[in-house]
Design a protein around this motif. Structure first.
Motif, PDB file in Angstrom:
ATOM      1  N   ARG A  25       0.831  -1.211   0.000  1.00 60.76           N
ATOM      2  CA  ARG A  25       0.000   0.000   0.000  1.00 60.76           C
ATOM      3  C   ARG A  25       0.864   1.260   0.000  1.00 60.76           C
ATOM      4  N   ILE A  26       1.993   1.208   0.735  1.00 55.29           N
ATOM      5  CA  ILE A  26       2.914   2.358   0.710  1.00 55.29           C
ATOM      6  C   ILE A  26       3.501   2.536  -0.686  1.00 55.29           C
ATOM      7  N   ALA A  27       3.913   1.430  -1.306  1.00 58.72           N
ATOM      8  CA  ALA A  27       4.469   1.509  -2.668  1.00 58.72           C
ATOM      9  C   ALA A  27       3.434   2.029  -3.650  1.00 58.72           C
ATOM     10  N   ALA A  28       2.173   1.634  -3.435  1.00 61.74           N
ATOM     11  CA  ALA A  28       1.118   2.092  -4.336  1.00 61.74           C
ATOM     12  C   ALA A  28       0.953   3.607  -4.269  1.00 61.74           C
ATOM     13  N   GLY A  29       1.217   4.191  -3.096  1.00 64.01           N
ATOM     14  CA  GLY A  29       1.112   5.635  -2.983  1.00 64.01           C
ATOM     15  C   GLY A  29       2.114   6.370  -3.847  1.00 64.01           C
ATOM     16  N   GLU A  30       3.236   5.737  -4.155  1.00 67.31           N
ATOM     17  CA  GLU A  30       4.237   6.357  -5.020  1.00 67.31           C
ATOM     18  C   GLU A  30       3.973   6.073  -6.491  1.00 67.31           C
ATOM     19  N   VAL A  31       3.538   4.848  -6.787  1.00 65.28           N
ATOM     20  CA  VAL A  31       3.383   4.436  -8.181  1.00 65.28           C
ATOM     21  C   VAL A  31       2.022   4.828  -8.734  1.00 65.28           C
ATOM     22  N   VAL A  32       0.958   4.674  -7.937  1.00 61.39           N
ATOM     23  CA  VAL A  32      -0.406   4.899  -8.414  1.00 61.39           C
ATOM     24  C   VAL A  32      -0.989   6.089  -7.671  1.00 61.39           C
ATOM     25  N   GLU A  33      -0.910   7.259  -8.279  1.00 62.88           N
ATOM     26  CA  GLU A  33      -1.441   8.458  -7.651  1.00 62.88           C
ATOM     27  C   GLU A  33      -2.923   8.628  -7.938  1.00 62.88           C
ATOM     28  N   ARG A  34      -3.361   8.210  -9.131  1.00 62.49           N
ATOM     29  CA  ARG A  34      -4.736   8.390  -9.572  1.00 62.49           C
ATOM     30  C   ARG A  34      -5.030   7.356 -10.646  1.00 62.49           C
ATOM     31  N   PRO A  35      -6.270   7.230 -11.134  1.00 61.43           N
ATOM     32  CA  PRO A  35      -6.569   6.217 -12.147  1.00 61.43           C
ATOM     33  C   PRO A  35      -5.679   6.288 -13.385  1.00 61.43           C
ATOM     34  N   SER A  36      -5.313   7.487 -13.813  1.00 61.70           N
ATOM     35  CA  SER A  36      -4.465   7.598 -15.001  1.00 61.70           C
ATOM     36  C   SER A  36      -3.104   6.952 -14.768  1.00 61.70           C
ATOM     37  N   SER A  37      -2.613   6.972 -13.516  1.00 62.53           N
ATOM     38  CA  SER A  37      -1.339   6.311 -13.206  1.00 62.53           C
ATOM     39  C   SER A  37      -1.466   4.805 -13.394  1.00 62.53           C
ATOM     40  N   ALA A  38      -2.599   4.240 -12.962  1.00 60.32           N
ATOM     41  CA  ALA A  38      -2.820   2.807 -13.140  1.00 60.32           C
ATOM     42  C   ALA A  38      -2.904   2.448 -14.615  1.00 60.32           C
ATOM     43  N   VAL A  39      -3.607   3.270 -15.396  1.00 60.25           N
ATOM     44  CA  VAL A  39      -3.705   3.018 -16.834  1.00 60.25           C
ATOM     45  C   VAL A  39      -2.325   3.065 -17.473  1.00 60.25           C
ATOM     46  N   LYS A  40      -1.521   4.044 -17.095  1.00 63.12           N
ATOM     47  CA  LYS A  40      -0.181   4.173 -17.653  1.00 63.12           C
ATOM     48  C   LYS A  40       0.643   2.912 -17.383  1.00 63.12           C
ATOM     49  N   GLU A  41       0.627   2.434 -16.143  1.00 63.71           N
ATOM     50  CA  GLU A  41       1.417   1.252 -15.806  1.00 63.71           C
ATOM     51  C   GLU A  41       0.936   0.022 -16.575  1.00 63.71           C
ATOM     52  N   LEU A  42      -0.360  -0.165 -16.679  1.00 60.44           N
ATOM     53  CA  LEU A  42      -0.890  -1.363 -17.343  1.00 60.44           C
ATOM     54  C   LEU A  42      -0.660  -1.323 -18.852  1.00 60.44           C
ATOM     55  N   VAL A  43      -0.824  -0.149 -19.466  1.00 61.44           N
ATOM     56  CA  VAL A  43      -0.600  -0.047 -20.906  1.00 61.44           C
ATOM     57  C   VAL A  43       0.890  -0.201 -21.219  1.00 61.44           C
ATOM     58  N   GLU A  44       1.748   0.341 -20.382  1.00 62.65           N
ATOM     59  CA  GLU A  44       3.188   0.166 -20.607  1.00 62.65           C
ATOM     60  C   GLU A  44       3.575  -1.307 -20.466  1.00 62.65           C
ATOM     61  N   ASN A  45       2.949  -2.029 -19.546  1.00 56.47           N
ATOM     62  CA  ASN A  45       3.203  -3.472 -19.453  1.00 56.47           C
ATOM     63  C   ASN A  45       2.798  -4.175 -20.739  1.00 56.47           C
ATOM     64  N   ALA A  46       1.671  -3.757 -21.317  1.00 55.63           N
ATOM     65  CA  ALA A  46       1.218  -4.355 -22.573  1.00 55.63           C
ATOM     66  C   ALA A  46       2.211  -4.066 -23.698  1.00 55.63           C
ATOM     67  N   LEU A  47       2.746  -2.849 -23.733  1.00 54.11           N
ATOM     68  CA  LEU A  47       3.741  -2.518 -24.760  1.00 54.11           C
ATOM     69  C   LEU A  47       5.017  -3.330 -24.568  1.00 54.11           C
ATOM     70  N   ASP A  48       5.441  -3.503 -23.325  1.00 52.00           N
ATOM     71  CA  ASP A  48       6.622  -4.324 -23.063  1.00 52.00           C
ATOM     72  C   ASP A  48       6.397  -5.777 -23.472  1.00 52.00           C
ATOM     73  N   ALA A  49       5.144  -6.221 -23.454  1.00 51.02           N
ATOM     74  CA  ALA A  49       4.821  -7.592 -23.853  1.00 51.02           C
ATOM     75  C   ALA A  49       4.716  -7.751 -25.367  1.00 51.02           C
ATOM     76  N   GLY A  50       4.996  -6.684 -26.118  1.00 53.04           N
ATOM     77  CA  GLY A  50       4.976  -6.779 -27.572  1.00 53.04           C
ATOM     78  C   GLY A  50       3.610  -6.652 -28.188  1.00 53.04           C
ATOM     79  N   ALA A  51       2.652  -6.062 -27.498  1.00 52.54           N
ATOM     80  CA  ALA A  51       1.295  -5.930 -28.027  1.00 52.54           C
ATOM     81  C   ALA A  51       1.279  -5.024 -29.246  1.00 52.54           C
ATOM     82  N   ARG A  52       0.396  -5.346 -30.189  1.00 48.45           N
ATOM     83  CA  ARG A  52       0.197  -4.518 -31.366  1.00 48.45           C
ATOM     84  C   ARG A  52      -1.178  -3.862 -31.370  1.00 48.45           C
TER      85      ARG A  52
END
Length: 607
Positions: A25-52
């Motif tokens: 939960r402490i780490a989430a306070g740094e990484v996920v500030e708001r919903p857009s932060s969560a979207v950014k992390e998840l979409v970047e994971n998809a790009l790292d996975a080679g998604a087209r």
């Protein structure tokens, strides 16, 4: 009376090991500030996975639902629990923390999201069965079989339900949705070969917010197509291609003409190795590149990607990776500034379509609706034109004086970029005819830029004259500011400002640029220090000298109201064609407007 600190207990504090849920939960306070932060992390994971192709669905601004679906490589059933463990990642092996070539690398996003929301991951790797795992408030459930053709689906519901205090700091659903849209737009510009879709499913209704298909072609063709779809065709039409490679660094992308500027920095998209960043040094370099062609209240528009070896940039200095740190800040800034100035100077007289469009719109009436039955016949038109023809001159009647000063240039001048001068109206505007239309020139603004560039060439050719102070001016600074200023002493001396240490944290100003005349050295040094603290470099002194030259050029240029002969008008046009940045005056305003013949014909309803 001694006041006790409210943060210190009178009893001896006890050191405890936090449990895994609290850590996440402490780490989430740094990484996920708001919903857009969560979207950014998840979409970047998809790009790292080679998604087209990546599809994002949200509800209530991402507060109640965020679902990201991709066609990437997927994960096996054995990978899923590991993916939810802190600091477990497939991006790096830990041997070289400077060789980072992916968006994510810390392994914090998924466990952080699972600690503050209800997270479900369903994935299938090639040749494997689909599997799913759920985590709620940090508690991981068992891995179960799940139907999926391929790729990964990450579903996050009830964000911050485990930390309800964070919900009070979120903005309205509309504001959060706009923030998510901005994240998707930036990532879409970073990866033009990937298709993106953003859909709002609030209230059970589907509303498409953003969609772009994967672009094809080479790097610049794909990026140009993506820029046109994300930022609009108008930006793409007014963009200059940037492609510079120097000392292992490269800058690629598109920067808009100065005449296509914005009232804020909303159209500035900067990337480092494809990663969207909000770096102050890069933003300052972008501004410096346009310093001579934009007024201070206007902002350039650009999509620029800086490519550099991973070991020359540190992307791990900010929790959200929004800022970066370069090993050679000066080289990076110099590359950006010189690349932009070179592109702007080499743009020739490519007028912004925005200026022409606004000019036409300013006096284009609402076209009347004409039905076929209302169209006159050809004989009627012929009689009408004959009736409108001017009558023959009457004997003894003097002709009316001409309203404009006309010119008779050589026919070949029409083929030049700015055409041939045909007339001067109201002693301020030069009308020139080109092979494809016409050009309207503001004679004072145009000549002001020409004189300004001439003065700068004279200054740079003969060097910057210095004025030695009879009594050096001593400026007291803090030790930090004095050290920062003295580190920049050499480049400041090249601009005519000579400073030396004067014991302690004082600085002595020995010489100043002669062109500036009398100045407040202390105020100038503090302005330079503000720039150095914000961007690591300062253009304040250069800007002040340029401002003096600009005022000199303004007073020494052709004034409005002066009548010009035909040869003078054409000489002005020819010098504009040979002078870089002649499309804008010293204050960033356009010096001419080009109207294509087709636009003029449409203005009069002939097309």
């Amino acid at each position: 009376m001694t006041l006790a600190s409210p943060n210190i207990s009178p009893a001896r504090p006890v050191i405890r090991q936090l449990d895994e849920a609290a850590i996440n939960r402490i780490a989430a306070g740094e990484v996920v500030e708001r919903p857009s932060s969560a979207v950014k992390e998840l979409v970047e994971n998809a790009l790292d996975a080679g998604a087209r192709r990546i599809a994002v669905e949200i509800a209530d601004g991402g507060k109640t639902l965020i679902r990201v679906t991709d066609d990437g490589c997927g994960m096996t059933a054995a990978d899923l629990p590991l993916a939810l463990s802190r600091h477990a990642t497939s991006k790096i092996d830990g041997s070289d923390l400077l060789d980072i070539r992916s968006f994510g690398f810390r392994g914090e996003a998924l466990p952080s999201l699972g600690a503050v929301g209800r997270l479900t991951i369903t994935s299938r790797a090639a040749g494997e069965d689909g599997a799913s795992v759920a985590v709620t408030g940090g508690r991981i459930g068992p891995v179960r079989p799940a139907p999926l053709s391929g790729g990964t689906v990450v579903e996050l519901r009830d964000l911050f339900f485990a930390t309800p205090a964070r919900l009070k700091f979120l903005r309205t659903d509309r504001a959060e949705t706009q923030a998510i849209s901005e994240v998707i737009r930036r990532l879409a510009l970073a990866e033009p070969s990937v298709g993106f879709a953003l859909t709002d499913v609030s209230g059970g209704e589907q509303r498409s917010l953003f969609r772009v298909e994967p672009e094809t072609g080479d790097l610049f063709d794909a990026l140009h197509g993506r820029v046109a779809r994300v930022l609009g065709a108008e930006f793409a039409e007014n963009a200059l291609r940037i492609d510079v490679d120097r000392d292992g660094l490269a800058l690629i992308g598109y920067a808009a003409l100065p005449t296509y500027s914005r009232g804020s920095a909303v159209a500035q998209f900067l990337f480092v190795n494809g990663r969207p960043v909000l770096d102050r040094m890069l933003i300052g370099a972008l501004r410096a590149g346009y310093m001579d062609v934009l007024s201070r209240d206007r902002h350039p528009a650009a999509v620029l990607n800086l490519i550099c070896p991973p070991d020359r940039v540190d992307v791990n200095v900010h929790p959200a990776k929004a800022e970066v740190r370069f090993r050679e800040t000066g080289e990076v800034r110099g590359l950006v500034v010189s690349a932009l100035r070179q592109a702007l100077a080499g743009a020739g007289h490519r007028a912004s379509t925005t200026v022409a469009g606004e000019t036409l719109a300013a006096f284009r009436p609402e076209p009347p609706r004409i039905y076929q039955m209302d169209r006159p016949s050809q004989p009627t038109l012929a009689r009408s034109f004959a009736f409108q023809a001017p009558p023959p001159a009457m004997p003894g009647l003097a002709e009316a004086p001409p309203a404009v000063r006309t010119a008779e240039p050589a026919p070949t001048d029409d083929d030049r970029p700015l055409g041939a001068a045909r007339a001067q109206i109201h002693e301020n505007w030069i009308i020139a005819q080109t092979a494809t239309g016409m050009v309207i020139v503001d004679q004072h603004a145009a000549h002001e830029r020409l004189v300004y560039e001439r003065l700068k060439r004279q200054r740079d050719g003969a060097g910057i004259a210095r004025q030695a102070l009879l009594i050096p001016e001593i400026v007291e600074l803090s030790p930090t500011d004095a050290g920062r200023l003295l580190d920049a002493a050499a480049p400041l001396a090249d601009l005519g400002l000579v400073i030396e240490p004067f014991g302690g944290s004082a600085v002595a100003v020995r010489e100043v640029p002669a062109i500036l005349g009398r100045l407040d050295a202390a105020a100038l040094l503090r302005d330079i220090l503000d720039d150095l603290a914000e961007t690591g470099a300062s253009d304040r002194l250069q800007a002040r000298m340029d401002a003096v030259l600009s005022r000199m050029a303004c007073h020494g240029s052709v004034r409005s109201g002066r009548q010009l002969r035909a040869e003078e008008m054409n000489a002005l046009l020819r010098e504009m064609e040979a002078t870089p940045l002649a499309g804008q005056c010293n204050h960033g305003r356009p010096t001419y407007v080009e109207l294509k013949l087709a636009d003029i014909e449409r203005l009069f309803g002939r097309r």
